[in-house]
Design a protein around this motif. Structure first.
Motif, PDB file in Angstrom:
ATOM      1  N   ASN A 293      25.482  59.787 180.570  1.00 62.21           N
ATOM      2  CA  ASN A 293      24.604  60.941 180.556  1.00 62.21           C
ATOM      3  C   ASN A 293      23.272  60.538 179.940  1.00 62.21           C
TER       4      ASN A 293
ATOM      5  N   ALA B 284      28.891  69.771 178.583  1.00 58.95           N
ATOM      6  CA  ALA B 284      30.311  70.069 178.758  1.00 58.95           C
ATOM      7  C   ALA B 284      30.561  71.575 178.723  1.00 58.95           C
ATOM      8  N   HIS B 285      29.838  72.269 177.847  1.00 53.46           N
ATOM      9  CA  HIS B 285      30.002  73.723 177.765  1.00 53.46           C
ATOM     10  C   HIS B 285      29.541  74.403 179.050  1.00 53.46           C
ATOM     11  N   ARG B 286      28.424  73.943 179.611  1.00 53.05           N
ATOM     12  CA  ARG B 286      27.925  74.516 180.867  1.00 53.05           C
ATOM     13  C   ARG B 286      28.912  74.293 182.007  1.00 53.05           C
TER      14      ARG B 286
ATOM     15  N   LYS C  95      38.827  69.664 180.240  1.00 49.96           N
ATOM     16  CA  LYS C  95      38.475  68.353 179.709  1.00 49.96           C
ATOM     17  C   LYS C  95      37.293  67.788 180.485  1.00 49.96           C
TER      18      LYS C  95
ATOM     19  N   HIS D 224      40.203  81.543 176.098  1.00 56.37           N
ATOM     20  CA  HIS D 224      38.774  81.218 176.230  1.00 56.37           C
ATOM     21  C   HIS D 224      38.184  82.061 177.349  1.00 56.37           C
TER      22      HIS D 224
ATOM     23  N   GLN E 295      22.265  67.446 175.812  1.00 60.51           N
ATOM     24  CA  GLN E 295      23.292  66.814 174.978  1.00 60.51           C
ATOM     25  C   GLN E 295      24.663  66.933 175.637  1.00 60.51           C
ATOM     26  N   ASP E 296      25.532  65.989 175.313  1.00 55.78           N
ATOM     27  CA  ASP E 296      26.877  65.966 175.906  1.00 55.78           C
ATOM     28  C   ASP E 296      27.622  67.273 175.671  1.00 55.78           C
ATOM     29  N   GLU E 297      27.545  67.805 174.446  1.00 57.44           N
ATOM     30  CA  GLU E 297      28.288  69.023 174.119  1.00 57.44           C
ATOM     31  C   GLU E 297      27.786  70.218 174.926  1.00 57.44           C
ATOM     32  N   VAL E 298      26.471  70.323 175.062  1.00 54.44           N
ATOM     33  CA  VAL E 298      25.891  71.434 175.819  1.00 54.44           C
ATOM     34  C   VAL E 298      26.255  71.308 177.295  1.00 54.44           C
TER      35      VAL E 298
END
Length: 358
Positions: free
Chosen positions: A98, A108-110, A92, A227, A103-106
């Motif tokens: 930010n 978070a993925h990193r 999470k 994952h 971007q937030d999604e990128v």
């Protein structure tokens, strides 16, 4: 009969590399396939033939030989290492601020793919129903990390400087900027544990003056089957032990060319009666490229094969746990799977007996 007795042993124990094909790749050592061979499985026979030899071990890499098992067993260990040995990873990501260009999604993925150094054996799996909202979890199933950083101008920078390292402060965000925030009694329980990213120099983002990140992360226990971020290994692979046999004496210029056809250290030249003669020194180093089979005058002088039940295992850890510990955990997972299967068989037998009695 499937084969003559003269080449049965080769079919059973060796994989042969030909110019255009690979022979003996199928398993044939099952009961009744060859007359005169008792291929029934016995635990005492397994004790005599099975062995593991440690070849190399360091902080992140393990190499060992596993002998006396079928490819299915070796592959089971490989798959378990990749997908079923649990680790802790960012699950999470709560982004409060930010203002970077990522971007937030990128972002978070990193963050999710950064390996977290924490012993998963000391934590419990988090229940699916507890993973909603901003619930912090508990000290037994969650690790909390925080990333709070802001880029500002460096007041001591020279006027004619154009180097961002001199002009700005905190302009590059690395994984060492992720700080552990203990939950409950974690500060006491893990006082000696250095919880945080495995590597501190992983680049997360680049900032410019006025840009900042304010992020809270929750790490939970999981497996690579769910994952890839939970996978504890960078790679886990095996290969069969190469076997190179010289069928004739090779000397002179042919020996020189033969040596160049194999990986370095496989073939060496020795001086016999003033002539350079080729000999196999260490076939283990060969990559089995079959380069020698491209030469018409050399391909009939050598026989290429692999030992069917001799596996060279390589395990490279991400740093979450030492590679030898990972393999030990993989053994435990396989044992649990076998026990679960036996329990299901017992349960099925009891049901059949009860139905028969009725």
């Amino acid at each position: 009969m499937a084969a003559t007795m003269s080449n049965v042993e080769e079919i059973r124990n060796r994989v042969i590399l030909g110019e255009f094909d690979v022979k003996n790749v199928h398993t044939t050592d099952f009961p009744g396939n060859y007359p005169g061979y008792d291929d029934t499985w016995h635990v005492q026979k397994f004790y005599k033939t099975f062995r593991i030899d440690l070849v190399d071990l360091d902080e992140d890499r393990l190499e060992f030989d596993m002998q006396g098992v079928d490819a299915a067993v070796a592959n089971a260990f490989r798959r378990i290492l990749l997908a079923e040995v649990p680790t802790m990873a960012v699950e999470k990501v709560f982004i409060y601020n930010n203002t970077s260009i990522i971007q937030d999604e990128v972002l978070a993925h990193r963050l999710g793919l950064i390996p977290i150094k924490a012993d998963p054996r000391l934590f419990e799996y988090r229940n699916a129903g507890e993973e909603s909202g901003e619930d912090e979890g508990s000290e037994i199933d969650t690790i909390k990390l925080q990333l709070k950083i802001k880029c500002v101008k460096n007041p001591r920078a020279t006027k004619d400087s154009s180097d961002p390292r001199e002009l700005y402060q905190n302009h590059v965000v690395y994984s060492w900027d992720m700080k552990w925030v203990p939950i409950g009694n974690q500060a006491d329980v893990f006082a000696d544990a250095d919880i945080g990213p495995v590597n501190g120099d992983i680049l997360i983002a680049k900032l410019r003056p006025g840009q900042e990140l304010d992020i809270v992360m929750h790490c939970v226990k999981g497996i690579g089957k769910d994952h890839a971020k939970f996978s504890p290994v960078a790679t886990a692979s095996y290969r069969l032990l190469p076997q190179i046999t010289l069928l004739e004496r090779v000397e002179g210029e042919k020996a020189e060319r033969l040596k160049r056809c194999f990986s370095r250290g496989v073939i060496d030249l020795e001086d016999i009666d003033g002539k350079k003669v080729a000999k196999v020194v260490n076939s283990r180093l060969d990559s089995c490229s079959r380069e020698v089979l491209r030469h018409d005058d050399l391909k009939n002088l050598v026989k290429l094969g692999r030992v069917r039940d001799h596996f060279i295992f390589t395990v490279e850890s991400t740093g979450v746990l030492p590679p030898d510990v990972l393999f030990t955990e993989a053994i435990k997972v396989l044992m649990a799977k076998c026990q679960r299967f036996l329990n299901e068989l017992d349960s099925t037998d009891r049901k059949c007996q009860n139905q028969t009695m009725k």
